[in-house]
Design a protein around this motif. Structure first.
Motif, PDB file in Angstrom:
ATOM      1  N   GLY A  94      38.073  40.693  48.130  1.00  0.00           N
ATOM      2  CA  GLY A  94      37.444  41.480  49.192  1.00  0.00           C
ATOM      3  C   GLY A  94      37.311  40.624  50.443  1.00  0.00           C
ATOM      4  N   GLY A 108      36.677  42.093  54.184  1.00  0.00           N
ATOM      5  CA  GLY A 108      35.548  42.986  54.457  1.00  0.00           C
ATOM      6  C   GLY A 108      34.392  42.323  55.178  1.00  0.00           C
ATOM      7  N   TYR A 134      46.522  42.533  46.901  1.00  0.00           N
ATOM      8  CA  TYR A 134      46.180  43.215  45.639  1.00  0.00           C
ATOM      9  C   TYR A 134      47.080  44.412  45.340  1.00  0.00           C
ATOM     10  CZ  TYR A 134      43.363  46.632  48.379  1.00  0.00           C
ATOM     11  OH  TYR A 134      42.946  47.587  49.262  1.00  0.00           O
ATOM     12  N   GLY A 139      20.737  40.777  48.346  1.00  0.00           N
ATOM     13  CA  GLY A 139      19.832  41.644  49.103  1.00  0.00           C
ATOM     14  C   GLY A 139      18.813  40.833  49.868  1.00  0.00           C
TER      15      GLY A 139
HETATM   16  N1  LIG Z   1      24.533  41.847  46.648  1.00  0.00           N
HETATM   17  C1  LIG Z   1      24.353  41.850  47.939  1.00  0.00           C
HETATM   18  O1  LIG Z   1      23.416  41.277  48.453  1.00  0.00           O
HETATM   19  C2  LIG Z   1      25.346  42.544  48.828  1.00  0.00           C
HETATM   20  C3  LIG Z   1      25.345  42.271  50.207  1.00  0.00           C
HETATM   21  C4  LIG Z   1      26.306  42.858  51.003  1.00  0.00           C
HETATM   22  C5  LIG Z   1      27.224  43.749  50.450  1.00  0.00           C
HETATM   23  N2  LIG Z   1      27.173  44.035  49.125  1.00  0.00           N
HETATM   24  C6  LIG Z   1      28.136  44.973  48.532  1.00  0.00           C
HETATM   25  O2  LIG Z   1      29.425  44.403  48.597  1.00  0.00           O
HETATM   26  C7  LIG Z   1      30.391  45.428  48.740  1.00  0.00           C
HETATM   27  C8  LIG Z   1      31.375  45.097  49.838  1.00  0.00           C
HETATM   28  O3  LIG Z   1      30.722  45.051  51.069  1.00  0.00           O
HETATM   29  P1  LIG Z   1      31.556  44.805  52.406  1.00  0.00           P
HETATM   30  O4  LIG Z   1      30.641  45.116  53.536  1.00  0.00           O
HETATM   31  O5  LIG Z   1      32.225  43.478  52.393  1.00  0.00           O
HETATM   32  O6  LIG Z   1      32.641  45.981  52.251  1.00  0.00           O
HETATM   33  P2  LIG Z   1      33.922  46.298  53.139  1.00  0.00           P
HETATM   34  O7  LIG Z   1      33.759  45.714  54.476  1.00  0.00           O
HETATM   35  O8  LIG Z   1      34.163  47.742  52.994  1.00  0.00           O
HETATM   36  O9  LIG Z   1      35.120  45.481  52.415  1.00  0.00           O
HETATM   37  C9  LIG Z   1      35.709  45.928  51.256  1.00  0.00           C
HETATM   38  C10 LIG Z   1      36.743  44.918  50.784  1.00  0.00           C
HETATM   39  O10 LIG Z   1      37.298  45.405  49.560  1.00  0.00           O
HETATM   40  C11 LIG Z   1      38.715  45.331  49.627  1.00  0.00           C
HETATM   41  N3  LIG Z   1      39.308  46.355  48.762  1.00  0.00           N
HETATM   42  C12 LIG Z   1      39.339  47.696  48.953  1.00  0.00           C
HETATM   43  N4  LIG Z   1      39.984  48.293  47.933  1.00  0.00           N
HETATM   44  C13 LIG Z   1      40.355  47.306  47.073  1.00  0.00           C
HETATM   45  C14 LIG Z   1      41.066  47.285  45.846  1.00  0.00           C
HETATM   46  N5  LIG Z   1      41.541  48.399  45.282  1.00  0.00           N
HETATM   47  N6  LIG Z   1      41.259  46.090  45.250  1.00  0.00           N
HETATM   48  C15 LIG Z   1      40.804  44.943  45.812  1.00  0.00           C
HETATM   49  N7  LIG Z   1      40.136  44.901  46.990  1.00  0.00           N
HETATM   50  C16 LIG Z   1      39.909  46.071  47.610  1.00  0.00           C
HETATM   51  C17 LIG Z   1      39.021  45.526  51.087  1.00  0.00           C
HETATM   52  O11 LIG Z   1      40.322  45.016  51.367  1.00  0.00           O
HETATM   53  P3  LIG Z   1      41.350  45.839  52.317  1.00  0.00           P
HETATM   54  O12 LIG Z   1      40.526  46.354  53.479  1.00  0.00           O
HETATM   55  O13 LIG Z   1      42.356  44.832  52.719  1.00  0.00           O
HETATM   56  O14 LIG Z   1      41.857  46.965  51.460  1.00  0.00           O
HETATM   57  C18 LIG Z   1      37.913  44.715  51.755  1.00  0.00           C
HETATM   58  O15 LIG Z   1      38.251  43.359  51.773  1.00  0.00           O
HETATM   59  C19 LIG Z   1      29.615  46.730  48.949  1.00  0.00           C
HETATM   60  O16 LIG Z   1      29.570  47.402  47.731  1.00  0.00           O
HETATM   61  C20 LIG Z   1      28.237  46.272  49.324  1.00  0.00           C
HETATM   62  O17 LIG Z   1      27.243  47.199  48.936  1.00  0.00           O
HETATM   63  C21 LIG Z   1      26.256  43.440  48.296  1.00  0.00           C
END
Ligand SMILES: NC(=O)c1ccc[n+]([C@@H]2O[C@H](COP(=O)([O-])OP(=O)(O)OC[C@H]3O[C@@H](n4cnc5c(N)ncnc54)[C@H](OP(=O)(O)O)[C@@H]3O)[C@@H](O)[C@H]2O)c1
Length: 329
Positions: free
Chosen positions: A162, A165, A205, A272
């Motif tokens: 990821g 993102g 991927y 979080g």
């Molecule tokens: N635990 C915590 O504290 C915390 C904090 C922040 C975020 N999160 C969670 O983390 C997640 C991601 O957040 P984000 O803001 O980084 O999301 P985002 O900006 O939407 O990024 C998503 C990433 O996933 C990749 N992706 C999409 N489809 C995929 C697939 N089939 N296989 C592999 N990679 C794929 C995308 O790559 P491409 O664009 O190149 O397809 C992109 O790099 C969310 O669920 C969010 O709720 C958790």
């Protein structure tokens, strides 16, 4: 003042532009004239539970509101200028340019009051308000998991699933900053972009499953909902390696408890508000001012186009972060 409200869960259209009373700071609060915010996965969860991980829907509703959002004005991040301070505030003064993140939300508005002691600090000198707003959500998450949880070391092999993102763009940069050898995983369209962030190698991927490579890494940071798992990644980790389940669900939570009892490979789940600390924001500011970390903004939308901004985030097309500009007459 202008503000965006969210009175029900649903698609981006549930966000409504309206007016609200300008807040007045209490003794320990700072009144901020907001110049920029963001639309990120956390903001989309508050509005539509969009990215809630599998098995955690009940927990999300307990935290965010059972039948409708508890929070009236969304917006998890802000960058802006201090307009006034409460009588007991001594670390900020009017005119200070600050950035903030917190579970209280409220950043989709012209003004907000924030406690002096929260995750609020001076924004980097060398950024615009939009660039500053693009940092806390993704970079604090990346910093927290890599440094605080996995104790990343120079020379380690780190894989970021990821990498293109909102969180991944900072995970790649921070892992490089800490001296790791970094592999990023993303789609074809983002391969060059992830290379430009400093990744040593990028796996597309759509062409290759990274878990099938016969290689081992010290840290696998998984920031993609539901596409892989600790079970599938386990063999690709060194004996004391970490699987950081940033977008993990109930299964990862249980695996974290199980693996915490042994001395081998570990699953880490959480993040979080644990990552939202002033000292961590200060660390990021110093890195940005030293040009060791770059804010990554894909597009910026005016507050009036908040629906379009949320739609764009959920389209899956964005790279890095989306910011919201808040104009003042
Ligand atoms: N635990 C915590 O504290 C915390 C904090 C922040 C975020 N999160 C969670 O983390 C997640 C991601 O957040 P984000 O803001 O980084 O999301 P985002 O900006 O939407 O990024 C998503 C990433 O996933 C990749 N992706 C999409 N489809 C995929 C697939 N089939 N296989 C592999 N990679 C794929 C995308 O790559 P491409 O664009 O190149 O397809 C992109 O790099 C969310 O669920 C969010 O709720 C958790």
């Amino acid at each position: 003042m202008k503000a965006v409200t969210c009175e029900q869960y649903g698609p981006p259209e549930v966000l409504k532009i309206t007016t609200a009373l300008k807040p007045v700071p209490k003794a320990h609060e700072v009144l901020i004239k907001i110049k920029a915010s963001t639309a990120n996965a956390a903001d989309c969860n508050v509005r539509g539970l969009t990215y809630v991980p599998p098995g955690l829907g009940w927990l999300a509703r307990v935290m965010l509101g059972f039948s409708k959002p508890k929070i009236n004005i969304p917006g998890s991040v802000l960058a802006g200028e201090v307009e006034a301070v409460g009588e007991a505030v001594n670390t900020f003064k009017p005119g200070d340019q600050v950035f903030w993140i917190g579970p209280e939300m409220g950043a989709y508005a012209a003004y907000a009051c924030r406690p002096e002691k929260g995750a609020l600090t001076l924004k980097p000198d060398n950024t615009t308000f939009e660039e500053a707003a693009a940092v806390p959500y993704g970079a604090l998450t990346a910093l927290y998991f890599l440094r605080e949880k996995a104790a990343i070391q120079s020379g380690q092999k780190v894989l970021i699933h990821g990498a293109s993102g909102g969180v991944g763009v900072y995970a790649v940069q921070l892992a490089k900053y800490f001296g790791a050898e970094v592999t990023g995983v993303c789609s074809t369209a983002n391969v060059e972009f992830v290379q430009s962030l400093g990744a040593d190698r990028v796996i597309d991927y759509t062409k290759e499953d990274f878990t099938r490579r016969n290689e081992k890494g010290d840290i696998i940071m998984d920031i993609v909902v539901g596409k892989t798992s600790f079970t599938r990644c386990k063999h690709a980790l060194t004996p004391k390696g970490y699987y950081l389940a940033v977008a993990g669900g109930l299964k990862d939570m249980l695996q974290m408890i199980r693996t915490s009892m042994g001395s081998g490979k570990k699953v880490v789940f959480g993040g979080g508000s644990e990552s939202e600390k002033k000292e961590y924001l200060d660390f990021l500011r110093t890195l940005i001012e030293a040009e060791k970390l770059k804010p990554i903004v894909d597009k910026s939308f005016p507050l009036e186009n908040i629906v379009e901004a949320h739609r764009y985030v959920e389209s899956g097309q964005k790279r890095g972060n989306i910011t919201i500009s808040i104009g003042h007459p």
